[in-house]
Design a protein around this motif. Structure first.
Motif, short mmCIF file in Angstrom:
data_model
loop_
_atom_site.label_atom_id
_atom_site.label_comp_id
_atom_site.label_asym_id
_atom_site.label_seq_id
_atom_site.Cartn_x
_atom_site.Cartn_y
_atom_site.Cartn_z
N GLY A 1 -69.76 -12.72 111.90
CA GLY A 1 -69.48 -11.79 112.66
C GLY A 1 -67.76 -11.68 113.01
N GLY A 2 -67.13 -10.92 113.32
CA GLY A 2 -65.82 -10.84 113.96
C GLY A 2 -65.26 -9.32 114.27
N LEU A 3 -64.02 -9.05 114.37
CA LEU A 3 -63.28 -8.05 114.48
C LEU A 3 -62.62 -7.76 113.05
N ASP B 1 -70.49 1.16 114.61
CA ASP B 1 -71.43 0.22 113.82
C ASP B 1 -71.14 -1.32 115.08
N THR B 2 -70.15 -1.19 116.02
CA THR B 2 -69.86 -2.37 116.85
C THR B 2 -71.27 -2.55 117.81
N ALA B 3 -71.57 -3.87 117.40
CA ALA B 3 -72.85 -4.20 118.12
C ALA B 3 -72.98 -5.78 118.01
N ALA C 1 -74.90 -12.15 116.48
CA ALA C 1 -73.38 -12.28 116.03
C ALA C 1 -72.76 -11.07 116.23
N GLN C 2 -71.39 -11.08 116.87
CA GLN C 2 -70.84 -10.01 117.29
C GLN C 2 -69.84 -9.40 116.35
N VAL C 3 -70.23 -8.03 116.09
CA VAL C 3 -69.43 -7.46 115.17
C VAL C 3 -68.60 -6.33 115.99
N THR C 4 -67.20 -6.44 115.74
CA THR C 4 -66.41 -5.14 116.46
C THR C 4 -65.68 -4.59 115.58
N VAL C 5 -65.78 -3.20 115.34
CA VAL C 5 -64.94 -2.25 114.48
C VAL C 5 -63.75 -1.76 115.26
#
Length: 127
Positions: A9-11, A90-92, A121-125
């Motif tokens: 995950g990530g930015l 999709d951020t979640a 796992a953090q996903v930040t868009v």
């Protein structure tokens, strides 16, 4: 018991890509169908994708179809989620999960059908 650990995950900027991995502890990993779910702040956990135990069957939520690809490597006890053309929505937090539920005509798509879960796992868009 199955222990699942997500990574990757990530930015990322909108339009970009990320690949999530989920490593399983079970020696019988190939006995489980695997799924990816996601949960945004203030929202319920929702289905994203699932893959059958042998990898021959995949199913996706309409919101990710054509952009996300689920795959697995049973020799490595790992399931993946390739995410392309990412959008801010999709951020979640993304969770992988394992189930022995029947695949059949209706693949398992609800959280209650899954027996084991990773920590997320953090996903930040960013837009």
């Amino acid at each position: 018991q199955v222990q699942l650990v997500e990574s990757g995950g990530g930015l990322v900027q909108a339009g970009g890509s990320l690949k999530l991995s989920c490593a399983a502890s079970a020696r019988t990993f190939s006995s489980y169908h695997m799924g990816w779910f996601r949960q945004a702040p203030g929202k319920e956990r929702e289905f994203a994708a699932a893959i059958s135990r042998g990898g021959g069957g995949q199913t996706y939520a309409d919101s990710v179809k054509g952009r996300f690809t689920i795959s697995r490597d049973n020799a490595k006890n790992t399931v993946y989620l390739q995410m392309n053309s990412l959008k801010s929505e999709d951020t979640a937090v993304y969770y992988c999960a394992a189930t022995t539920a029947t695949w059949g005509f209706a693949p398992p798509k609800t959280p209650r059908e899954y027996d084991y879960w990773g920590q997320g796992a953090q996903v930040t868009v960013s837009s």
